[in-house]
Write an enzyme that holds these catalytic residues in place. Sequence first.
Site, PDB file in Angstrom:
ATOM      1  N   PHE A 123       0.117 -24.566  18.974  1.00  0.00           N
ATOM      2  CA  PHE A 123       0.446 -23.653  17.879  1.00  0.00           C
ATOM      3  C   PHE A 123       1.486 -24.326  16.993  1.00  0.00           C
ATOM      4  CE2 PHE A 123      -0.041 -18.834  17.422  1.00  0.00           C
ATOM      5  CZ  PHE A 123      -1.401 -18.857  17.671  1.00  0.00           C
ATOM      6  N   GLN A 236       8.053 -13.130   6.657  1.00  0.00           N
ATOM      7  CA  GLN A 236       7.138 -14.250   6.906  1.00  0.00           C
ATOM      8  C   GLN A 236       5.820 -14.106   6.148  1.00  0.00           C
ATOM      9  OE1 GLN A 236       5.291 -15.239  11.033  1.00  0.00           O
ATOM     10  NE2 GLN A 236       6.607 -16.950  10.474  1.00  0.00           N
ATOM     11  N   HIS A 238       2.134 -15.635   6.287  1.00  0.00           N
ATOM     12  CA  HIS A 238       1.231 -16.424   7.128  1.00  0.00           C
ATOM     13  C   HIS A 238       0.399 -17.304   6.215  1.00  0.00           C
ATOM     14  CE1 HIS A 238      -1.740 -17.547  10.112  1.00  0.00           C
ATOM     15  NE2 HIS A 238      -0.995 -16.974  11.048  1.00  0.00           N
ATOM     16  N   LEU A 248      -6.030 -11.415   8.794  1.00  0.00           N
ATOM     17  CA  LEU A 248      -5.474 -12.638   9.360  1.00  0.00           C
ATOM     18  C   LEU A 248      -6.551 -13.572   9.906  1.00  0.00           C
ATOM     19  CD1 LEU A 248      -2.727 -14.013  10.160  1.00  0.00           C
ATOM     20  CD2 LEU A 248      -3.273 -13.260  12.457  1.00  0.00           C
ATOM     21  N   GLU A 251      -3.532 -18.635  13.527  1.00  0.00           N
ATOM     22  CA  GLU A 251      -3.057 -20.017  13.629  1.00  0.00           C
ATOM     23  C   GLU A 251      -3.820 -20.756  14.729  1.00  0.00           C
ATOM     24  OE1 GLU A 251       1.159 -20.260  12.925  1.00  0.00           O
ATOM     25  OE2 GLU A 251       1.377 -21.469  14.717  1.00  0.00           O
ATOM     26  N   ARG A 282       5.037 -21.999  10.069  1.00  0.00           N
ATOM     27  CA  ARG A 282       4.364 -21.196   9.041  1.00  0.00           C
ATOM     28  C   ARG A 282       5.020 -21.269   7.675  1.00  0.00           C
ATOM     29  NH1 ARG A 282       2.929 -15.979  12.824  1.00  0.00           N
ATOM     30  NH2 ARG A 282       1.272 -17.094  13.915  1.00  0.00           N
ATOM     31  N   HIS A 347       3.157 -11.355   6.513  1.00  0.00           N
ATOM     32  CA  HIS A 347       2.657 -11.251   7.890  1.00  0.00           C
ATOM     33  C   HIS A 347       3.646 -10.634   8.876  1.00  0.00           C
ATOM     34  CE1 HIS A 347       0.301 -12.209  11.396  1.00  0.00           C
ATOM     35  NE2 HIS A 347       1.260 -12.973  11.910  1.00  0.00           N
ATOM     36  N   ARG A 383       9.683 -17.178  12.119  1.00  0.00           N
ATOM     37  CA  ARG A 383       9.174 -17.013  13.477  1.00  0.00           C
ATOM     38  C   ARG A 383       8.060 -18.008  13.771  1.00  0.00           C
ATOM     39  NH1 ARG A 383       4.769 -14.359  15.887  1.00  0.00           N
ATOM     40  NH2 ARG A 383       4.052 -13.232  14.035  1.00  0.00           N
TER      41      ARG A 383
HETATM   42  C1  LIG Z   1      -2.901  -9.501  12.340  1.00  0.00           C
HETATM   43  C2  LIG Z   1      -1.740  -9.889  13.208  1.00  0.00           C
HETATM   44  C3  LIG Z   1      -1.894 -10.835  14.203  1.00  0.00           C
HETATM   45  C4  LIG Z   1      -0.811 -11.202  14.996  1.00  0.00           C
HETATM   46  N1  LIG Z   1      -1.000 -12.151  15.969  1.00  0.00           N
HETATM   47  C5  LIG Z   1       0.049 -12.489  16.765  1.00  0.00           C
HETATM   48  C6  LIG Z   1      -0.125 -13.433  17.818  1.00  0.00           C
HETATM   49  O1  LIG Z   1      -1.222 -13.932  18.057  1.00  0.00           O
HETATM   50  N2  LIG Z   1       0.949 -13.739  18.561  1.00  0.00           N
HETATM   51  C7  LIG Z   1       2.187 -13.194  18.359  1.00  0.00           C
HETATM   52  O2  LIG Z   1       3.121 -13.512  19.080  1.00  0.00           O
HETATM   53  N3  LIG Z   1       2.356 -12.264  17.388  1.00  0.00           N
HETATM   54  C8  LIG Z   1       1.321 -11.901  16.601  1.00  0.00           C
HETATM   55  N4  LIG Z   1       1.515 -10.961  15.621  1.00  0.00           N
HETATM   56  C9  LIG Z   1       2.773 -10.204  15.582  1.00  0.00           C
HETATM   57  C10 LIG Z   1       2.794  -9.169  16.693  1.00  0.00           C
HETATM   58  O3  LIG Z   1       1.511  -8.691  16.925  1.00  0.00           O
HETATM   59  C11 LIG Z   1       3.701  -7.979  16.364  1.00  0.00           C
HETATM   60  O4  LIG Z   1       4.936  -8.413  15.879  1.00  0.00           O
HETATM   61  C12 LIG Z   1       3.952  -7.124  17.614  1.00  0.00           C
HETATM   62  O5  LIG Z   1       2.740  -6.802  18.250  1.00  0.00           O
HETATM   63  C13 LIG Z   1       4.736  -5.879  17.263  1.00  0.00           C
HETATM   64  O6  LIG Z   1       4.803  -5.051  18.389  1.00  0.00           O
HETATM   65  P1  LIG Z   1       5.753  -3.772  18.415  1.00  0.00           P
HETATM   66  O7  LIG Z   1       5.577  -3.136  19.737  1.00  0.00           O
HETATM   67  O8  LIG Z   1       7.123  -4.168  18.007  1.00  0.00           O
HETATM   68  O9  LIG Z   1       5.205  -2.842  17.242  1.00  0.00           O
HETATM   69  P2  LIG Z   1       3.727  -2.303  16.895  1.00  0.00           P
HETATM   70  O10 LIG Z   1       2.672  -2.829  17.773  1.00  0.00           O
HETATM   71  O11 LIG Z   1       3.573  -2.500  15.429  1.00  0.00           O
HETATM   72  O12 LIG Z   1       3.848  -0.761  17.218  1.00  0.00           O
HETATM   73  C14 LIG Z   1       4.641   0.118  16.460  1.00  0.00           C
HETATM   74  C15 LIG Z   1       4.484   1.510  17.007  1.00  0.00           C
HETATM   75  O13 LIG Z   1       5.421   2.373  16.375  1.00  0.00           O
HETATM   76  C16 LIG Z   1       4.799   3.578  16.042  1.00  0.00           C
HETATM   77  N5  LIG Z   1       5.527   4.171  14.917  1.00  0.00           N
HETATM   78  C17 LIG Z   1       5.977   3.557  13.796  1.00  0.00           C
HETATM   79  N6  LIG Z   1       6.614   4.445  13.004  1.00  0.00           N
HETATM   80  C18 LIG Z   1       6.566   5.635  13.634  1.00  0.00           C
HETATM   81  C19 LIG Z   1       7.025   6.948  13.322  1.00  0.00           C
HETATM   82  N7  LIG Z   1       7.654   7.216  12.186  1.00  0.00           N
HETATM   83  N8  LIG Z   1       6.793   7.937  14.205  1.00  0.00           N
HETATM   84  C20 LIG Z   1       6.119   7.682  15.352  1.00  0.00           C
HETATM   85  N9  LIG Z   1       5.659   6.478  15.690  1.00  0.00           N
HETATM   86  C21 LIG Z   1       5.888   5.459  14.846  1.00  0.00           C
HETATM   87  C22 LIG Z   1       3.370   3.203  15.731  1.00  0.00           C
HETATM   88  O14 LIG Z   1       2.501   4.304  15.874  1.00  0.00           O
HETATM   89  C23 LIG Z   1       3.113   2.129  16.794  1.00  0.00           C
HETATM   90  O15 LIG Z   1       2.703   2.726  17.997  1.00  0.00           O
HETATM   91  C24 LIG Z   1       0.442 -10.595  14.809  1.00  0.00           C
HETATM   92  C25 LIG Z   1       0.603  -9.643  13.809  1.00  0.00           C
HETATM   93  C26 LIG Z   1      -0.468  -9.321  12.998  1.00  0.00           C
HETATM   94  C27 LIG Z   1      -0.229  -8.320  11.883  1.00  0.00           C
END
Ligand SMILES: Cc1cc2nc3c(=O)[nH]c(=O)nc-3n(C[C@H](O)[C@H](O)[C@H](O)COP(=O)(O)OP(=O)(O)OC[C@H]3O[C@@H](n4cnc5c(N)ncnc54)[C@H](O)[C@@H]3O)c2cc1C
Length: 570
Positions: A123, A236, A238, A248, A251, A282, A347, A383
Amino acid sequence: MTDVPVHRYSCVIIGGGLTGLRAALEIADAGYDTAVISKVHPLRSHSVAAQGGINAALGNAKGGENDTWEAHAFDTIKGSDYLADQDAVALMCRDAPRAVIELEHMGTVFSRTQDGRIAQRPFGGAGFPRTCYAQDRTGHNILHTLYEQAVNRKIPVYEEFFVISLVHAGGRCVGCTALEIATGKVHGFVSGVVFLATGGFGRIYSRSTNALINTGDGASLALRAGAPLKDMEFVQFHPTSLYGTNILITEGARGEGGILLNSDGERFMDRYAPGSRELAPRDVVARAIQKEIDEGRGFNGGYVHLDLTFLGEDLIKKRLPGIRLITRDFTGVDPINKPIPVQPAQHYSMGGVGVSLDGRVTDVGGLYAAGECACVSVHGANRLGGNSLLETVVFGRHVAQTILKDLSGVQISSSDPVKDAVQQMERKLAAMLSRGEGEPLYRIMDELKVTMITHFGIFRREKTMIEGLKKVKELQDRFSGVIITHKGQVFNQALVQALELEGMLLLAEVVAQGALARKESRGSHARTDFPARDDNNFLTHTMARLKEGEIEILYEPVTLGMFEPKERQY
Ligand SMILES: Cc1cc2nc3c(=O)[nH]c(=O)nc-3n(C[C@H](O)[C@H](O)[C@H](O)COP(=O)(O)OP(=O)(O)OC[C@H]3O[C@@H](n4cnc5c(N)ncnc54)[C@H](O)[C@@H]3O)c2cc1C
């Protein structure tokens, strides 16, 4: 007042993505009652969209045998342009192998090496092939695993509940209020502690790879509650999103060997990062692509080619099946035969709620945060791919362990402050819905997104940023006259969007103020008027607070320790 629905828990977790679910397992296993609140079904959290993988120095891949957690920490800190806090990075990288093996034991279906170990791919910005993956659907696999574990433990999930305020009493956070989207009813949650796991705020930008729900609600809630937001100007981009839709293209496609070509057929990364080429970090690759496009070496409309054709049908079908489907479905191009049209897109949010190493939100007792909504900070100014999934599971667990230590001394508050807050929110929502005329919501939302991509995109300079900030403030003023045309109680998505937009306008200002004040270039923050990194003045974290309605910017030192800042070369 009579029928205010009030729920009581030791710990309320806002967010059902990887961070929230991993934390919930830890707290439930220790015997405490905890609930997860999520504005969508947990399996629709943005974590499900993660494609390429999760980093851990397991040393399983050919060429990765000598990998160590220290090498992982070095790559992360260098990738962060030395803005990451090195104690936080060490904690994460040291714990990574355990965290990935734990996921495997819980049931995540990782891709495998010939001899059956967890497969790892190269990566960007990584010295060894370190990214563990499940084809190109890693987030999907891990999120389903953690959700199954939560279901097994019967952890209550309030799904399609939208949290609209945090409640304070006696100088600490004692719960929250949430709109039940299906009915329009406001519920109160009284809890010993509140854990924010609400994800990123990418949707303040047009051209984003993020889910529509990534509106940064947790960060704006925390800011209004008195917490600082840290390093928010580091957004960031991407390098490779599908031209047109900005879905997306992982990578991992470059990790498997894909190359970038401009309209002259030139492999232009040779000029920008001769050592790592497509596998530079990135920020470097996104800037290179944007420069090629800006200087007229992109294709019509502004994209370059990501060529996978020479990887062969077998490899693409085996390791990148999702990418193939996405590209075929949305552009009609099959990457087995033709290159993929790609352009950079917003991203990830490096910045977020300011927290201690153990996840306690700065200045707000009873409130904790982790994952993309927080800034601990492991990513600094940029990141590395694969480090965010890692952050969610490492800090989801770690911060839950902090909560377990803190909870023993906590008395759960009476219901009164939460009931008062519910009534206050009911009045606010009624007032928003009763407005008969005004400006449509979508217009302000669209203008905000375009303003952010135009004025606070990959390349930034003072004049354009000042104009952008002025526009954001104008949109904030116009928001007070916004009209919600749908008046119903049941699944009123327009009302939800209005509440999201209110917070997004605040976050946009924080990004703008932070970006204007940081007169240097570092990681994702590339200023054409200040092209060099300035460690003398800006080896510091931006801390933005809301003081009497205005954003105040202060700075705090970065935690160094393992590695001295050096010029980044790739
Ligand atoms: C397309 C894509 C691909 C990616 N691929 C990778 C990868 O391969 N490897 C890597 O390391 N990272 C990757 N990332 C980044 C990574 O996926 C995310 O940063 C990470 O999954 C975020 O997890 P989280 O638990 O912090 O939040 P999230 O998974 O975004 O969850 C947020 C939660 O908060 C809840 N929420 C938000 N606001 C409220 C509210 N007001 N009231 C109630 N609930 C609320 C939502 O319902 C959700 O359940 C990727 C990101 C994207 C966009």
